[in-house]
Design an enzyme around this catalytic site. Structure first.
Site, PDB file in Angstrom:
ATOM      1  N   LYS A  59       0.871  -1.169   0.000  1.00  0.00           N
ATOM      2  CA  LYS A  59       0.000   0.000   0.000  1.00  0.00           C
ATOM      3  C   LYS A  59       0.907   1.217   0.000  1.00  0.00           C
ATOM      4  O   LYS A  59       1.697   1.412   0.922  1.00  0.00           O
ATOM      5  CB  LYS A  59      -0.898  -0.012   1.234  1.00  0.00           C
ATOM      6  CG  LYS A  59      -1.925   1.086   1.253  1.00  0.00           C
ATOM      7  CD  LYS A  59      -2.897   0.873   2.405  1.00  0.00           C
ATOM      8  CE  LYS A  59      -4.042   1.842   2.333  1.00  0.00           C
ATOM      9  NZ  LYS A  59      -5.031   1.560   3.390  1.00  0.00           N
ATOM     10  N   ASP A 152     -16.051   1.601   9.152  1.00  0.00           N
ATOM     11  CA  ASP A 152     -16.546   1.464   7.783  1.00  0.00           C
ATOM     12  C   ASP A 152     -16.641  -0.019   7.425  1.00  0.00           C
ATOM     13  O   ASP A 152     -16.069  -0.463   6.435  1.00  0.00           O
ATOM     14  CB  ASP A 152     -15.627   2.204   6.810  1.00  0.00           C
ATOM     15  CG  ASP A 152     -16.258   2.346   5.437  1.00  0.00           C
ATOM     16  OD1 ASP A 152     -17.488   2.493   5.353  1.00  0.00           O
ATOM     17  OD2 ASP A 152     -15.511   2.291   4.443  1.00  0.00           O
TER      18      ASP A 152
END
Length: 185
Positions: A59, A152
């Site tokens: 990432k 989330d």
């Protein structure tokens, strides 16, 4: 000092003692240098075809973009969570480092798809639904016991590993740390 005393007791000549101590000092200096080696993006090779060996997911986060959006603390929280929580229910962080432009998180590569894609492809999940709901609860519990909340939870953030087990991912913007029953965002 203990080594020097043992060398004297073993009737090792002074010259041999000095040579041995110098040799051990060089080895220790080399070892300490290896301990201080900083990892960087150049230590990894990007693959286009997945082959044999350890494969990681990288990432890459641009520092300027994080600062512009005010996400610096969120990224720190994600990195801390991934480093702290060692659970089969969330993606594993192996390394993290930075250069002048970017931050890098080297994580476990999950070859399975996300649950949203699985649902869209199969349209209906029957028996698997119970299994994935149970594993989602375990994943949420595993981070909750480390004082983190994933804000989330959605199918796009639930990935399957190569064995079909669920892993919770994408903590960057949705971590809150709580303390003494008060929630801080």
């Amino acid at each position: 000092m203990v080594l020097e005393e043992k060398l004297v007791d073993a009737y090792v000549s002074e010259e041999d003692q000095n040579n041995l101590l110098k040799f051990l000092e060089k080895k220790e200096t080399k070892y300490m240098g290896l301990q201080r080696h900083k990892m960087g993006v150049e230590d990894f090779e990007l693959l286009t075809i997945i082959g044999n060996g350890q494969v990681y997911a990288m990432k890459k986060l641009h520092k300027s973009e994080m600062m512009r959006r005010g996400h610096v603390e969120h990224v720190k929280a994600e990195r801390n969570l991934l480093a702290e929580v060692d659970s089969n229910c969330s993606v594993k962080l192996y390394f993290s480092f930075q250069d002048d432009e970017c931050l890098y998180l080297i994580m476990e590569y999950l070859p399975g798809e996300d649950v949203m894609t699985l649902l869209m492809r199969n349209y209906i999940l029957t028996v698997e639904a119970r299994f994935y709901v149970a594993e989602t609860v375990l994943a949420i519990k595993s981070i909750y016991k480390h004082n983190y909340i994933h804000r989330d939870i959605k199918l796009d953030n639930l990935f399957l590993d190569r064995y079909g087990h669920l892993r919770l991912s994408d903590f960057e913007l949705w971590i809150a740390v709580f303390s003494r029953n008060r929630i801080f965002q």
